[in-house]
Design a protein around this motif. Structure first.
Motif, PDB file in Angstrom:
ATOM      1  N   ILE A   1      12.467  11.598   5.504  1.00 34.64           N
ATOM      2  CA  ILE A   1      12.203  10.129   5.627  1.00 34.64           C
ATOM      3  C   ILE A   1      13.151   9.557   6.710  1.00 34.64           C
ATOM      4  CG2 ILE A   1      10.647   9.519   3.715  1.00 34.64           C
ATOM      5  CD1 ILE A   1      12.723   8.584   2.171  1.00 34.64           C
ATOM      6  N   TYR A   2      14.278  10.147   6.825  1.00 31.32           N
ATOM      7  CA  TYR A   2      15.234   9.447   7.897  1.00 31.32           C
ATOM      8  C   TYR A   2      14.709   9.641   9.152  1.00 31.32           C
ATOM      9  CZ  TYR A   2      19.432   8.351   5.115  1.00 31.32           C
ATOM     10  OH  TYR A   2      20.600   7.569   4.473  1.00 31.32           O
ATOM     11  N   SER A   3      13.617  10.438   9.344  1.00 32.05           N
ATOM     12  CA  SER A   3      12.742  10.077  10.595  1.00 32.05           C
ATOM     13  C   SER A   3      12.313   8.723  10.930  1.00 32.05           C
ATOM     14  CB  SER A   3      11.602  11.137  10.636  1.00 32.05           C
ATOM     15  OG  SER A   3      10.690  10.695   9.660  1.00 32.05           O
ATOM     16  N   ILE A   4      12.046   8.020   9.845  1.00 41.44           N
ATOM     17  CA  ILE A   4      11.963   6.487  10.107  1.00 41.44           C
ATOM     18  C   ILE A   4      12.874   5.861  10.713  1.00 41.44           C
ATOM     19  CG2 ILE A   4      11.195   4.389   8.933  1.00 41.44           C
ATOM     20  CD1 ILE A   4       9.649   6.502   6.673  1.00 41.44           C
ATOM     21  N   PRO A   5      14.190   5.602  10.236  1.00 45.91           N
ATOM     22  CA  PRO A   5      14.937   4.842  11.135  1.00 45.91           C
ATOM     23  C   PRO A   5      15.266   5.431  12.610  1.00 45.91           C
ATOM     24  CG  PRO A   5      16.136   5.978   9.328  1.00 45.91           C
ATOM     25  CD  PRO A   5      14.670   6.137   9.218  1.00 45.91           C
ATOM     26  N   HIS A   6      15.165   6.789  12.599  1.00 47.55           N
ATOM     27  CA  HIS A   6      15.444   7.355  13.723  1.00 47.55           C
ATOM     28  C   HIS A   6      14.067   6.990  14.957  1.00 47.55           C
ATOM     29  CE1 HIS A   6      18.811   8.960  11.890  1.00 47.55           C
ATOM     30  NE2 HIS A   6      19.221   9.034  13.110  1.00 47.55           N
ATOM     31  N   LEU A   7      12.923   7.090  14.294  1.00 47.23           N
ATOM     32  CA  LEU A   7      11.933   6.530  15.297  1.00 47.23           C
ATOM     33  C   LEU A   7      12.093   5.019  15.445  1.00 47.23           C
ATOM     34  CD1 LEU A   7       9.272   7.025  16.798  1.00 47.23           C
ATOM     35  CD2 LEU A   7       8.101   6.587  14.608  1.00 47.23           C
ATOM     36  N   MET A   8      12.266   4.357  14.604  1.00 48.52           N
ATOM     37  CA  MET A   8      12.678   2.721  14.715  1.00 48.52           C
ATOM     38  C   MET A   8      13.511   2.621  15.977  1.00 48.52           C
ATOM     39  SD  MET A   8      13.156   1.415  10.917  1.00 48.52           S
ATOM     40  CE  MET A   8      11.596   0.740   9.733  1.00 48.52           C
ATOM     41  N   ALA A   9      14.476   3.520  15.979  1.00 50.95           N
ATOM     42  CA  ALA A   9      15.427   3.048  17.142  1.00 50.95           C
ATOM     43  C   ALA A   9      15.069   4.056  18.324  1.00 50.95           C
ATOM     44  CB  ALA A   9      16.747   3.577  16.740  1.00 50.95           C
ATOM     45  N   GLY A  10      13.784   4.793  18.510  1.00 45.44           N
ATOM     46  CA  GLY A  10      13.705   5.311  19.306  1.00 45.44           C
ATOM     47  C   GLY A  10      14.254   6.707  19.804  1.00 45.44           C
ATOM     48  N   ALA A  11      15.100   7.261  18.921  1.00 48.14           N
ATOM     49  CA  ALA A  11      15.927   8.420  19.012  1.00 48.14           C
ATOM     50  C   ALA A  11      15.031   9.718  19.123  1.00 48.14           C
ATOM     51  CB  ALA A  11      16.846   8.430  17.777  1.00 48.14           C
TER      52      ALA A  11
ATOM     53  N   LEU B   1       9.468   2.095   2.329  1.00 45.23           N
ATOM     54  CA  LEU B   1       9.924   3.068   3.389  1.00 45.23           C
ATOM     55  C   LEU B   1      10.452   2.014   4.491  1.00 45.23           C
ATOM     56  CD1 LEU B   1       7.585   6.067   3.275  1.00 45.23           C
ATOM     57  CD2 LEU B   1       9.871   5.718   2.298  1.00 45.23           C
ATOM     58  N   MET B   2       9.905   0.840   4.855  1.00 46.05           N
ATOM     59  CA  MET B   2      10.279   0.044   6.112  1.00 46.05           C
ATOM     60  C   MET B   2      11.641  -0.437   5.701  1.00 46.05           C
ATOM     61  SD  MET B   2       8.370  -0.653   8.603  1.00 46.05           S
ATOM     62  CE  MET B   2       6.528  -0.506   9.047  1.00 46.05           C
ATOM     63  N   THR B   3      11.833  -0.843   4.385  1.00 40.26           N
ATOM     64  CA  THR B   3      13.342  -1.204   3.846  1.00 40.26           C
ATOM     65  C   THR B   3      14.229  -0.185   3.883  1.00 40.26           C
ATOM     66  OG1 THR B   3      12.007  -2.599   2.288  1.00 40.26           O
ATOM     67  CG2 THR B   3      14.477  -2.116   1.860  1.00 40.26           C
ATOM     68  N   MET B   4      13.904   0.992   3.515  1.00 45.14           N
ATOM     69  CA  MET B   4      14.749   2.148   3.554  1.00 45.14           C
ATOM     70  C   MET B   4      15.253   2.345   5.147  1.00 45.14           C
ATOM     71  SD  MET B   4      15.171   5.642   4.789  1.00 45.14           S
ATOM     72  CE  MET B   4      13.051   5.612   5.140  1.00 45.14           C
ATOM     73  N   GLY B   5      14.315   2.164   6.206  1.00 46.09           N
ATOM     74  CA  GLY B   5      14.654   2.507   7.485  1.00 46.09           C
ATOM     75  C   GLY B   5      15.581   1.449   8.030  1.00 46.09           C
ATOM     76  N   LEU B   6      15.174   0.230   7.827  1.00 42.03           N
ATOM     77  CA  LEU B   6      15.878  -0.957   8.555  1.00 42.03           C
ATOM     78  C   LEU B   6      17.418  -0.764   7.798  1.00 42.03           C
ATOM     79  CD1 LEU B   6      13.126  -3.692   8.465  1.00 42.03           C
ATOM     80  CD2 LEU B   6      14.306  -2.504  10.453  1.00 42.03           C
TER      81      LEU B   6
ATOM     82  N   ASP C   1       0.898  -1.187  -0.102  1.00 40.98           N
ATOM     83  CA  ASP C   1      -0.020   0.115   0.102  1.00 40.98           C
ATOM     84  C   ASP C   1       0.995   1.204   0.110  1.00 40.98           C
ATOM     85  OD1 ASP C   1      -2.398  -1.187  -0.195  1.00 40.98           O
ATOM     86  OD2 ASP C   1      -2.493  -1.397   2.247  1.00 40.98           O
ATOM     87  N   LEU C   2       0.408   2.266  -0.554  1.00 43.85           N
ATOM     88  CA  LEU C   2       1.241   3.508  -0.860  1.00 43.85           C
ATOM     89  C   LEU C   2       1.317   4.359   0.572  1.00 43.85           C
ATOM     90  CD1 LEU C   2       0.021   5.271  -4.219  1.00 43.85           C
ATOM     91  CD2 LEU C   2       1.695   3.379  -3.648  1.00 43.85           C
ATOM     92  N   ALA C   3       2.571   4.867   0.825  1.00 39.45           N
ATOM     93  CA  ALA C   3       2.498   5.643   2.025  1.00 39.45           C
ATOM     94  C   ALA C   3       3.137   7.090   1.561  1.00 39.45           C
ATOM     95  CB  ALA C   3       3.678   5.041   2.865  1.00 39.45           C
ATOM     96  N   TRP C   4       3.675   7.304   0.464  1.00 38.53           N
ATOM     97  CA  TRP C   4       4.628   8.674   0.248  1.00 38.53           C
ATOM     98  C   TRP C   4       4.465   8.650  -1.233  1.00 38.53           C
ATOM     99  CZ3 TRP C   4       7.055  12.098   3.476  1.00 38.53           C
ATOM    100  CH2 TRP C   4       8.122  12.706   3.202  1.00 38.53           C
ATOM    101  N   LEU C   5       3.800   9.787  -1.672  1.00 41.44           N
ATOM    102  CA  LEU C   5       3.458  10.006  -3.111  1.00 41.44           C
ATOM    103  C   LEU C   5       4.375  11.297  -3.317  1.00 41.44           C
ATOM    104  CD1 LEU C   5       2.427   9.432  -5.930  1.00 41.44           C
ATOM    105  CD2 LEU C   5       0.413  10.627  -5.338  1.00 41.44           C
ATOM    106  N   PHE C   6       5.673  10.973  -3.875  1.00 44.34           N
ATOM    107  CA  PHE C   6       6.823  12.195  -4.004  1.00 44.34           C
ATOM    108  C   PHE C   6       6.925  12.664  -5.222  1.00 44.34           C
ATOM    109  CE2 PHE C   6      11.348  12.586  -4.797  1.00 44.34           C
ATOM    110  CZ  PHE C   6      11.569  13.826  -4.157  1.00 44.34           C
ATOM    111  N   TYR C   7       6.717  13.953  -5.478  1.00 42.23           N
ATOM    112  CA  TYR C   7       6.700  14.412  -7.061  1.00 42.23           C
ATOM    113  C   TYR C   7       8.105  14.758  -7.396  1.00 42.23           C
ATOM    114  CZ  TYR C   7       1.928  14.018  -7.870  1.00 42.23           C
ATOM    115  OH  TYR C   7       0.579  13.308  -8.278  1.00 42.23           O
ATOM    116  N   THR C   8       8.488  14.299  -8.493  1.00 43.91           N
ATOM    117  CA  THR C   8      10.138  14.540  -8.841  1.00 43.91           C
ATOM    118  C   THR C   8       9.827  15.342 -10.218  1.00 43.91           C
ATOM    119  OG1 THR C   8      12.104  13.573  -9.177  1.00 43.91           O
ATOM    120  CG2 THR C   8       9.972  12.211  -9.740  1.00 43.91           C
ATOM    121  N   SER C   9      10.426  16.178 -10.212  1.00 41.42           N
ATOM    122  CA  SER C   9      10.515  16.728 -11.711  1.00 41.42           C
ATOM    123  C   SER C   9      11.037  16.044 -12.846  1.00 41.42           C
ATOM    124  CB  SER C   9      11.438  18.006 -11.891  1.00 41.42           C
ATOM    125  OG  SER C   9      11.001  18.949 -10.828  1.00 41.42           O
ATOM    126  N   GLY C  10      10.228  15.900 -13.805  1.00 40.13           N
ATOM    127  CA  GLY C  10      10.703  14.952 -14.924  1.00 40.13           C
ATOM    128  C   GLY C  10      11.164  15.634 -16.101  1.00 40.13           C
TER     129      GLY C  10
END
Ligand code: AMP
Length: 516
Positions: free
Chosen positions: A206-216, A174-179, A150-159
């Protein structure tokens, strides 16, 4: 399982622990953060938003960014992060394309109402406090369950087509990126902290994700941006910080350390780890950074389509000066990160031998699901599961990737991507302009700056000023050309295609074209 569960888990286990800081002031504990996000999720659900609906975040860096982000995930919604520097018209285009109905904004970024929305919420207004205030039954509201795809983040990139494309990133991406952060970039403990200097709408956020995973802890500078003195002070006050920075920002931090006479040991009190990427880092710059600030750097290479996950040049690689190929490694972007396979191929996708230059292809769980409602673009970007990055480079026998060029015409100025076509299309709508070619010129401060070569009708009164005004009204400030060169004609090949290489050579060569 959803990204929202990461927050729920810490709210259950360590509700009192400090989580979000606004400058040095505590903004929320894990428990408060979860309660506010759940309360906002509850109100969005009550207003009729259903899982999969899109909500826009058009904000400068702000502590509420994290609360709104996790509220959206709590309700099973898809976040559309928008670069705070975009022009209102560009944002309205994204709102329309994503069919988003709600947007969260900071007033400095969006002083007026954006078209196409049912709700536009200024997160700094008193009304927002009420939206985030827990209701009697908020504590019982579990995050909406989501599938990994399922989608979490729809990021617009200039084409390259001139219009941005929506990169569809899933909870799995995003889970993969975090771990992966913990394996290939850095270890994180609950006493660590990340500071958001670069825009939270991009990789830094989105680096908030690994930092939340670790409780930082999560620290948003009070200025909402990058002020080197402020960042160094925040580190002293809250403990050494980790951050993601484009090479231009790294340079500013290093300049600050040097100008204020800080030693590497002093720098270590403010910064634990500086992850850099997003644009080329020149060898001399990283060598100076290591010398001035010590061994606290890690490089990553990725792109919106495989966020923060492509290759990494680790702290060990960057400090292994005795290695016989140290110089080559410093000039590379490192080795494939753990969850991806990487190859260099020819235009048909056939893998090339070690040392040959070709397009960089990436495959793995970090790679996007595709472009939003754009099957043609998806089919050309992902073939047989391989993402064709548009970057050009070569691999050595040890698996280190060195980028040579970009097959796209992308300009990277101060870490922001600018697609020439987008700027050209805007300039071509200016009265009296007949032809335009936009290229990047090397710049010691910004990496590259945007330069526009313009052919105008004689006597039409086209000036640098009129062109600049035209751009100011239509595109983000950072995309505006820093220089205009008025010319009689553009160099072209037999097929009538503008020879941008020739224009770039003109800018680099001794006899520069005269600026209007
Ligand atoms: P974006 O999608 O905005 O993240 O931009 C991604 C592009 O930035 C890549 O396709 C590369 O061209 C460039 N890029 C990212 N990381 C690096 C890096 N470490 N070194 C050089 N270029 C990079």
């Amino acid at each position: 399982m959803s990204l929202a569960h990461l927050l729920l888990r810490h709210a259950q286990q360590t509700p009192e622990r400090a989580a979000i800081f606004n400058g040095t002031t505590l903004h929320a504990s894990h428990g408060q953060w979860a309660a506010r996000s759940a309360a906002l999720a509850q109100r969005m659900q009550a207003a009729g938003l259903v899982p999969g609906d899109r909500v826009v975040l058009f904000m400068r860096n702000h502590p509420r960014y994290l609360e709104v982000l996790w509220a959206a995930w709590w309700a099973g919604l898809v976040v559309v992060p928008v670069n705070a520097k975009l022009h209102a018209r560009e944002v309205e285009w994204i709102i329309d394309n994503a069919q988003a109905t709600w947007a969260f904004v900071t007033r400095d970024v969006a002083p007026e109402r954006l078209a196409g929305l049912a709700q536009q919420i200024d997160v700094e207004a008193p009304h927002a406090d009420a939206l985030l205030a827990p209701l009697p039954d908020t504590a019982a509201l579990a995050p909406v369950d989501r599938q990994p795809e399922d989608l979490a983040w729809l990021f617009y990139t200039s084409g390259t087509t001139g219009r941005p494309k929506g990169v569809m990133l899933t909870h799995r991406n995003l889970m993969t990126m975090g771990l992966t952060y913990f394996v290939d970039v850095d270890t994180v403990s609950p006493t660590d902290a990340i500071v958001y200097g670069a825009p939270m709408s991009h990789g830094a956020g989105i680096y908030s994700i690994p930092h939340l995973m670790a409780g930082a802890r999560h620290v948003v500078p009070a200025s909402g941006g990058v002020d080197p003195a402020e960042l160094f002070e925040l580190g002293l006050a809250l403990g050494p910080l980790s951050t993601f920075a484009a090479p231009t920002i790294v340079k500013r931090l290093v300049d600050h350390a040097e100008e204020t006479g800080l030693s590497p040991n002093d720098a270590a009190l403010s910064f634990k780890t500086i992850v850099y990427g997003g644009a080329p880092m020149y060898g001399a710059d990283i060598a100076r950074a290591l010398q001035v600030m010590g061994p606290r750097f890690v490089q990553i290479y990725g792109q919106g389509e495989t966020p923060m996950v492509g290759t990494a040049l680790s702290r060990t690689h960057l400090t292994d000066v005795a290695h016989p190929r140290y110089r080559e490694r410093m000039a590379s972007v490192g080795v494939a990160q753990t969850p991806v396979q990487l190859r260099v191929s020819d235009a048909r996708g056939v893998e090339l031998p070690v040392g040959d230059i070709g397009e960089v292809l990436i495959k793995g769980d970090s790679v996007m699901a595709g472009y939003w409602r754009n099957p043609d673009a998806t089919a050309s970007a992902i073939r047989d599961g391989w993402l064709f990055t548009g970057d050009v480079g070569c691999l050595d026998a040890d698996g280190f990737l060195t980028l040579k060029d970009r097959s796209k015409d992308l300009i990277i100025s101060g870490g922001s991507n600018i697609y020439p076509r987008e700027v050209e299309e805007v300039l071509l709508t200016a009265a009296g302009v007949t032809e335009v070619a936009v290229v990047g010129a090397p710049d010691p401060e910004w990496g590259e700056v945007v330069v526009a070569f313009v052919v105008a009708q004689p006597g039409a009164g086209v000036t640098t000023h009129s062109l600049d005004q035209h751009c100011l009204e239509r595109i983000a400030r950072f995309k505006r050309p820093k220089r205009y060169v008025l010319v009689d004609s553009l160099p072209k090949n037999n097929y009538g295609k503008v020879l941008k290489t020739e224009l770039r050579a003109q800018l680099a060569g001794p006899q520069k074209a005269s600026t209007a």
